[in-house]
Design a protein around this motif. Structure first.
Motif, PDB file in Angstrom:
ATOM      1  N   ASN A   4      50.106  14.721  34.491  1.00  0.00           N
ATOM      2  CA  ASN A   4      50.702  16.052  34.653  1.00  0.00           C
ATOM      3  C   ASN A   4      49.670  17.152  34.897  1.00  0.00           C
ATOM      4  O   ASN A   4      49.891  18.303  34.547  1.00  0.00           O
ATOM      5  CB  ASN A   4      51.596  16.410  33.460  1.00  0.00           C
ATOM      6  N   ARG A   5      48.551  16.789  35.459  1.00  0.00           N
ATOM      7  CA  ARG A   5      47.498  17.745  35.749  1.00  0.00           C
ATOM      8  C   ARG A   5      47.036  17.542  37.183  1.00  0.00           C
ATOM      9  O   ARG A   5      46.921  16.417  37.652  1.00  0.00           O
ATOM     10  CB  ARG A   5      46.368  17.432  34.786  1.00  0.00           C
ATOM     11  N   ILE A   6      46.743  18.651  37.877  1.00  0.00           N
ATOM     12  CA  ILE A   6      46.223  18.545  39.239  1.00  0.00           C
ATOM     13  C   ILE A   6      44.756  18.165  39.144  1.00  0.00           C
ATOM     14  O   ILE A   6      43.967  18.845  38.496  1.00  0.00           O
ATOM     15  CB  ILE A   6      46.378  19.880  39.997  1.00  0.00           C
ATOM     16  N   LYS A  95      33.178  33.816  53.408  1.00  0.00           N
ATOM     17  CA  LYS A  95      34.614  34.143  53.457  1.00  0.00           C
ATOM     18  C   LYS A  95      35.392  32.974  54.048  1.00  0.00           C
ATOM     19  O   LYS A  95      36.484  32.645  53.585  1.00  0.00           O
ATOM     20  CB  LYS A  95      34.860  35.403  54.298  1.00  0.00           C
ATOM     21  N   MET A  96      34.834  32.344  55.085  1.00  0.00           N
ATOM     22  CA  MET A  96      35.485  31.171  55.675  1.00  0.00           C
ATOM     23  C   MET A  96      35.594  30.049  54.656  1.00  0.00           C
ATOM     24  O   MET A  96      36.646  29.428  54.516  1.00  0.00           O
ATOM     25  CB  MET A  96      34.678  30.658  56.879  1.00  0.00           C
ATOM     26  N   ILE A  97      34.518  29.806  53.948  1.00  0.00           N
ATOM     27  CA  ILE A  97      34.495  28.722  52.962  1.00  0.00           C
ATOM     28  C   ILE A  97      35.523  28.984  51.870  1.00  0.00           C
ATOM     29  O   ILE A  97      36.309  28.100  51.507  1.00  0.00           O
ATOM     30  CB  ILE A  97      33.080  28.561  52.372  1.00  0.00           C
ATOM     31  N   GLU A  98      35.564  30.196  51.359  1.00  0.00           N
ATOM     32  CA  GLU A  98      36.525  30.520  50.298  1.00  0.00           C
ATOM     33  C   GLU A  98      37.959  30.501  50.804  1.00  0.00           C
ATOM     34  O   GLU A  98      38.878  30.142  50.066  1.00  0.00           O
ATOM     35  CB  GLU A  98      36.173  31.852  49.662  1.00  0.00           C
ATOM     36  N   LEU A  99      38.171  30.866  52.053  1.00  0.00           N
ATOM     37  CA  LEU A  99      39.514  30.821  52.630  1.00  0.00           C
ATOM     38  C   LEU A  99      40.069  29.403  52.547  1.00  0.00           C
ATOM     39  O   LEU A  99      41.197  29.185  52.103  1.00  0.00           O
ATOM     40  CB  LEU A  99      39.469  31.292  54.085  1.00  0.00           C
ATOM     41  N   TYR A 100      39.277  28.435  52.932  1.00  0.00           N
ATOM     42  CA  TYR A 100      39.717  27.040  52.913  1.00  0.00           C
ATOM     43  C   TYR A 100      39.731  26.442  51.510  1.00  0.00           C
ATOM     44  O   TYR A 100      40.587  25.646  51.183  1.00  0.00           O
ATOM     45  CB  TYR A 100      38.788  26.179  53.765  1.00  0.00           C
ATOM     46  N   SER A 101      38.758  26.780  50.699  1.00  0.00           N
ATOM     47  CA  SER A 101      38.543  26.054  49.450  1.00  0.00           C
ATOM     48  C   SER A 101      39.108  26.735  48.208  1.00  0.00           C
ATOM     49  O   SER A 101      39.216  26.094  47.172  1.00  0.00           O
ATOM     50  CB  SER A 101      37.051  25.811  49.247  1.00  0.00           C
ATOM     51  N   ILE A 102      39.453  28.008  48.302  1.00  0.00           N
ATOM     52  CA  ILE A 102      39.940  28.736  47.127  1.00  0.00           C
ATOM     53  C   ILE A 102      41.225  29.498  47.427  1.00  0.00           C
ATOM     54  O   ILE A 102      42.217  29.376  46.716  1.00  0.00           O
ATOM     55  CB  ILE A 102      38.862  29.718  46.600  1.00  0.00           C
ATOM     56  N   ASP A 103      41.235  30.293  48.497  1.00  0.00           N
ATOM     57  CA  ASP A 103      42.329  31.229  48.754  1.00  0.00           C
ATOM     58  C   ASP A 103      43.691  30.576  48.932  1.00  0.00           C
ATOM     59  O   ASP A 103      44.707  31.170  48.584  1.00  0.00           O
ATOM     60  CB  ASP A 103      42.021  32.083  49.981  1.00  0.00           C
ATOM     61  N   HIS A 104      43.740  29.375  49.451  1.00  0.00           N
ATOM     62  CA  HIS A 104      45.024  28.724  49.708  1.00  0.00           C
ATOM     63  C   HIS A 104      45.598  28.013  48.475  1.00  0.00           C
ATOM     64  O   HIS A 104      46.669  27.430  48.563  1.00  0.00           O
ATOM     65  CB  HIS A 104      44.898  27.713  50.852  1.00  0.00           C
ATOM     66  N   PHE A 105      44.881  28.054  47.365  1.00  0.00           N
ATOM     67  CA  PHE A 105      45.308  27.306  46.193  1.00  0.00           C
ATOM     68  C   PHE A 105      45.822  28.216  45.090  1.00  0.00           C
ATOM     69  O   PHE A 105      45.441  29.382  45.010  1.00  0.00           O
ATOM     70  CB  PHE A 105      44.158  26.437  45.668  1.00  0.00           C
ATOM     71  N   PRO A 106      46.654  27.678  44.206  1.00  0.00           N
ATOM     72  CA  PRO A 106      47.156  28.462  43.073  1.00  0.00           C
ATOM     73  C   PRO A 106      45.991  28.961  42.210  1.00  0.00           C
ATOM     74  O   PRO A 106      44.934  28.316  42.128  1.00  0.00           O
ATOM     75  CB  PRO A 106      48.029  27.476  42.295  1.00  0.00           C
ATOM     76  N   SER A 107      46.208  30.069  41.554  1.00  0.00           N
ATOM     77  CA  SER A 107      45.147  30.704  40.763  1.00  0.00           C
ATOM     78  C   SER A 107      44.558  29.771  39.702  1.00  0.00           C
ATOM     79  O   SER A 107      43.368  29.845  39.410  1.00  0.00           O
ATOM     80  CB  SER A 107      45.660  31.991  40.111  1.00  0.00           C
ATOM     81  N   GLN A 108      45.363  28.885  39.119  1.00  0.00           N
ATOM     82  CA  GLN A 108      44.835  27.990  38.081  1.00  0.00           C
ATOM     83  C   GLN A 108      43.792  27.015  38.635  1.00  0.00           C
ATOM     84  O   GLN A 108      43.003  26.455  37.887  1.00  0.00           O
ATOM     85  CB  GLN A 108      45.946  27.244  37.344  1.00  0.00           C
ATOM     86  N   ARG A 114      35.922  27.211  42.744  1.00  0.00           N
ATOM     87  CA  ARG A 114      34.761  28.102  42.896  1.00  0.00           C
ATOM     88  C   ARG A 114      33.537  27.477  42.227  1.00  0.00           C
ATOM     89  O   ARG A 114      32.452  27.489  42.781  1.00  0.00           O
ATOM     90  CB  ARG A 114      35.061  29.481  42.299  1.00  0.00           C
ATOM     91  N   GLY A 115      33.719  26.896  41.061  1.00  0.00           N
ATOM     92  CA  GLY A 115      32.616  26.249  40.356  1.00  0.00           C
ATOM     93  C   GLY A 115      32.037  25.087  41.141  1.00  0.00           C
ATOM     94  O   GLY A 115      30.817  24.924  41.218  1.00  0.00           O
ATOM     95  N   ARG A 116      32.911  24.290  41.756  1.00  0.00           N
ATOM     96  CA  ARG A 116      32.423  23.174  42.564  1.00  0.00           C
ATOM     97  C   ARG A 116      31.622  23.673  43.762  1.00  0.00           C
ATOM     98  O   ARG A 116      30.591  23.110  44.113  1.00  0.00           O
ATOM     99  CB  ARG A 116      33.580  22.287  43.014  1.00  0.00           C
ATOM    100  N   LEU A 117      32.100  24.738  44.387  1.00  0.00           N
ATOM    101  CA  LEU A 117      31.383  25.282  45.544  1.00  0.00           C
ATOM    102  C   LEU A 117      30.022  25.856  45.151  1.00  0.00           C
ATOM    103  O   LEU A 117      29.051  25.716  45.873  1.00  0.00           O
ATOM    104  CB  LEU A 117      32.202  26.390  46.204  1.00  0.00           C
ATOM    105  N   GLN A 118      29.979  26.537  44.027  1.00  0.00           N
ATOM    106  CA  GLN A 118      28.747  27.187  43.582  1.00  0.00           C
ATOM    107  C   GLN A 118      27.681  26.191  43.160  1.00  0.00           C
ATOM    108  O   GLN A 118      26.511  26.532  43.073  1.00  0.00           O
ATOM    109  CB  GLN A 118      29.037  28.154  42.426  1.00  0.00           C
ATOM    110  N   SER A 119      28.085  24.940  42.909  1.00  0.00           N
ATOM    111  CA  SER A 119      27.110  23.962  42.430  1.00  0.00           C
ATOM    112  C   SER A 119      26.151  23.503  43.531  1.00  0.00           C
ATOM    113  O   SER A 119      25.097  22.953  43.254  1.00  0.00           O
ATOM    114  CB  SER A 119      27.819  22.749  41.829  1.00  0.00           C
ATOM    115  N   GLY A 120      26.494  23.745  44.783  1.00  0.00           N
ATOM    116  CA  GLY A 120      25.626  23.346  45.894  1.00  0.00           C
ATOM    117  C   GLY A 120      24.691  24.472  46.302  1.00  0.00           C
ATOM    118  O   GLY A 120      24.788  25.606  45.832  1.00  0.00           O
ATOM    119  N   ASP A 121      23.780  24.162  47.178  1.00  0.00           N
ATOM    120  CA  ASP A 121      22.817  25.120  47.699  1.00  0.00           C
ATOM    121  C   ASP A 121      23.480  25.933  48.807  1.00  0.00           C
ATOM    122  O   ASP A 121      23.702  25.426  49.914  1.00  0.00           O
ATOM    123  CB  ASP A 121      21.590  24.366  48.231  1.00  0.00           C
ATOM    124  N   ARG A 122      23.783  27.194  48.528  1.00  0.00           N
ATOM    125  CA  ARG A 122      24.470  28.049  49.499  1.00  0.00           C
ATOM    126  C   ARG A 122      23.655  28.265  50.768  1.00  0.00           C
ATOM    127  O   ARG A 122      24.203  28.432  51.844  1.00  0.00           O
ATOM    128  CB  ARG A 122      24.810  29.399  48.864  1.00  0.00           C
TER     129      ARG A 122
END
Length: 177
Positions: A4-6, A95-108, A114-122
Motif C-alpha cells: 500500500n505504498r508507492i 527546470k526541465m529535470i524537475e518538470l519530468y521528475s518532480i512536478d508531474h507527481f503528487p506532493s507526497q 528531489r532527494g534522489r535527484l540531488q544525490s547525483g552530481d548536478r
C-alpha cells in the motif's frame, strides 16, 4: 505499489498527438508545451559552439531510445555537460529535470524524488540534442544524469506526435539498482 505504498514512479511517459491543436474548440492548446519549450529555449540560448557540442545527430532517432527493457541501455552521458552552461542555462536545464521528475507527481512523492535527484552530481548532467531547432519541425533531446534519463522525441516531421520518458535508474519499476 508495494504494501500500500508507492515505491516507484518510473518509467513515466507522456505522449501527445496532436501536440498543438490547430482547429476546433481547443485551438491553441499545446499539450507538451513546457517539455518542448524549455528544451528548445535552452538549445537556442547556447552559443553556436555549444550547440554543436550538444547536437549529437543531425536527425532525430524517430522515437525514444530508452523504451521498456532498455532503461539503462542509453544512460551513457553524451552531449553537453551542465558544467559548461551559464548559470541561467543550468537553471533552464534543472527546470526541465524537475518538470519530468518532480512536478508531474503528487506532493507526497516530490520530496523523495528531489532527494534522489540531488544525490547525483548536478554539474555532470548532460544535455543532448537531435536535429535542428526550428519550431514545428522534428527534434529530440536527452538529459542524462547520474541516476536518471529523460528523453523527448518527435515521431513525425512536424513535431505533432511526441513521446517522452523519465527513468529513475535506481528505481525502475520498483527494482533498485
Amino acid at each position: 505499489m508495494r504494501d500500500n505504498r508507492i515505491v516507484s514512479v518510473t518509467p513515466t511517459s507522456f505522449s501527445a498527438i496532436p501536440n498543438r491543436v490547430k482547429s476546433g474548440p481547443h485551438t491553441g492548446l499545446n499539450t507538451l508545451r513546457d517539455e518542448e519549450g524549455l528544451a528548445r529555449r535552452l538549445m537556442a540560448d547556447l552559443s553556436p559552439k555549444l550547440q554543436g557540442r550538444a547536437r549529437v545527430a543531425d536527425s532525430t532517432p524517430y522515437n525514444i531510445l530508452s523504451y521498456a527493457g532498455r532503461e539503462r541501455a542509453n544512460a551513457k552521458k553524451v552531449g553537453l555537460a551542465a558544467s559548461e552552461l551559464s548559470p541561467a542555462q543550468r537553471d533552464l536545464l534543472w527546470k526541465m529535470i524537475e518538470l519530468y521528475s518532480i512536478d508531474h507527481f503528487p506532493s507526497q512523492l516530490s520530496a523523495a524524488q528531489r532527494g534522489r535527484l540531488q544525490s547525483g552530481d548536478r554539474q555532470a548532467v548532460h544535455f543532448a540534442w537531435y536535429a535542428g531547432n526550428t519550431p514545428e519541425t522534428a527534434f529530440g533531446y536527452r538529459v542524462i544524469g547520474d541516476g536518471f534519463v529523460i528523453e523527448m522525441a518527435s515521431v513525425d516531421a512536424e513535431a505533432q506526435h511526441l513521446h517522452t520518458i523519465y527513468h529513475d535508474l535506481g528505481n525502475v519499476l520498483g527494482r533498485s539498482g
